[in-house]
Design an enzyme around this catalytic site. Sequence first.
Site, PDB file in Angstrom:
ATOM      1  N   GLU A  83       0.896  -1.073  -0.466  1.00 38.57           N
ATOM      2  CA  GLU A  83      -0.050  -0.446   0.120  1.00 38.57           C
ATOM      3  C   GLU A  83       0.958   1.143   0.155  1.00 38.57           C
ATOM      4  O   GLU A  83       0.245   2.302  -0.334  1.00 38.57           O
ATOM      5  CB  GLU A  83      -0.316  -0.199   1.584  1.00 38.57           C
ATOM      6  CG  GLU A  83      -2.524   1.111   1.486  1.00 38.57           C
ATOM      7  CD  GLU A  83      -3.202   0.956   0.221  1.00 38.57           C
ATOM      8  OE1 GLU A  83      -2.862   0.294  -0.990  1.00 38.57           O
ATOM      9  OE2 GLU A  83      -4.401   0.246   0.529  1.00 38.57           O
ATOM     10  N   THR A 128      -5.258   9.762  -4.912  1.00 37.88           N
ATOM     11  CA  THR A 128      -4.954   9.538  -3.197  1.00 37.88           C
ATOM     12  C   THR A 128      -4.012  11.015  -3.188  1.00 37.88           C
ATOM     13  O   THR A 128      -5.313  11.469  -1.681  1.00 37.88           O
ATOM     14  CB  THR A 128      -4.581   8.664  -3.543  1.00 37.88           C
ATOM     15  OG1 THR A 128      -5.290   7.512  -4.021  1.00 37.88           O
ATOM     16  CG2 THR A 128      -4.610   8.629  -1.479  1.00 37.88           C
TER      17      THR A 128
END
Lengths: 310, 310
Positions: free
Chosen positions: B129, B182
């Site tokens: 991640e 993001t």
Amino acid sequence: MLNSVLVHSPATLSNLGCGFDVFGLALAAPYDTIRIRRTAEPGVRIQHLDGYNLPTDPAHNVAGVAILSLLAEVPEQVGFDVEIIKGIKPGSGVGSSAASAAGAVVGANALLGNRFTKMQLVDFAMAGEMVASGARHADNIAPAIFGGFTVVRALEPALDILALPAPPLWVAVVHPQIEVKTSDSRKVLPAAVPLGLAVRQWANVAGLVAGFLTADYDLIGRSMEDYIVEPARLPLIPGLAEARKRAMAVGSIGGGISGSGPSIFMLNKSEAIAQAVGTAMGSVFAELGIEFNTYVGPVATEGAKVVSEA
Amino acid sequence: MLNSVLVHSPATLSNLGCGFDVFGLALAAPYDTIRIRRTAEPGVRIQHLDGYNLPTDPAHNVAGVAILSLLAEVPEQVGFDVEIIKGIKPGSGVGSSAASAAGAVVGANALLGNRFTKMQLVDFAMAGEMVASGARHADNIAPAIFGGFTVVRALEPALDILALPAPPLWVAVVHPQIEVKTSDSRKVLPAAVPLGLAVRQWANVAGLVAGFLTADYDLIGRSMEDYIVEPARLPLIPGLAEARKRAMAVGSIGGGISGSGPSIFMLNKSEAIAQAVGTAMGSVFAELGIEFNTYVGPVATEGAKVVSEA
């Protein structure tokens, strides 16, 4: 028709570490004892049968204001004589004003045939809390009315209080005899919180609710940590860090400042541990030369309640 | 000994409104499909059997980095060939990178005799991640590994994830084809939050956990409201407010931005309502002339799992 009721109204913990202004927990002891008599004469008359010199003018007494707020919703001519014996020391940080306000409206409601819901009673009692603290908050009122573990989810647009089950818990509270005014303890709070810290705090809030609902004592303990309010108030309460350290050493789950202090609470799995925790915390204040009171008791599953009727 | 496994790894919602960086929920669909073969040759070789042009260098691929992180804890000489078919569109905001990272470590762990715990697998997958988002976060990884409703209570000093039950829920997700990076969606966030707003947010966090654990749909719905993150991101996602309005009009419980967007999720009591909600939300983007995909499915009670072995 009932003419008179005797009410016991419990001390309460608010905040519970991470849950500033949101969480509450009702205690079995100490409690206020309130005698309320229904009168044909309208209005409210307050008498304090304790030595705390609290105001008896109903417009300046938390119980008086709470009942007046309730009476504003009552069409018929009715009044109340109220006698209060404070079992909870004012200013101790375990919901003294909330207990008197909550007990008063629970008693008045009983004398009026229990026409109001608990949510309405919280709303009335909050008017009393306003007199004591200058802020309309429900974090002590909610557990004083509902008992057990409570969450004040919202005050606006509608009051939304969650009454949740708590696993068996024994609470030790130490009240050091130092004055911490609610207004002072609000002044030290930060106006704003770094987002990352707020996230850590609400992660703990989530953990604490899950801990209560799944009876996971370890989770309750590690979730109580308060990253925001306790660090700001720590300097106001000498002995807090050491008291908690000694409490943890004898088996407490965790704890922190009760409300705006100066009382310190610790949650525990058993009465025996809670007694040991009370003693361990007391030793800190004895060494500091600060007078203190200790209360040990279980969480109260009920809030303010009528214990006898006439 | 197993030589090869096929893994399905689910899309996930993170944040769930009020619970920024903390809450997650696993979806039954869409999901990534990952074939992993154990090899005598050390290291990891990645092949993408989809059209997204994702990096295949294991040091820059989320699944590759996740497995390399796991392999660092494996003493014996072993490696993996990994084939990935993305069922989850990258950048959609429903945990695409988390699904690949989680599925990869679940598969590798199965081929190593399931020697690691789910908590360890989350830790490994978080390394993947990190490659995708530049931040070490677990809010999508946790539900991708544990399934159901998850709370990331702490990353430090030890990873602490709560896997909690969710009542039956049907989720409608609409993914408008607009790009929200993001990193951009993080830039619009406030550095600090007024304390009063933080309190309202964690009151909702408490309400949402209580709602899930007591299967109280109304409480879940009213607790999802996000006072902090959604207001900042609202301008990034045209149609959000109107999509939610139409979703609520056809019976949805509530919802908001999925992760950092642009997908929008709504929770619902039944499949029929979820279908109607998906249609209602889609109509907004059709009118705006924005392409969109819709997913409707139940919450997944399991996370990434081996669906066949050889």
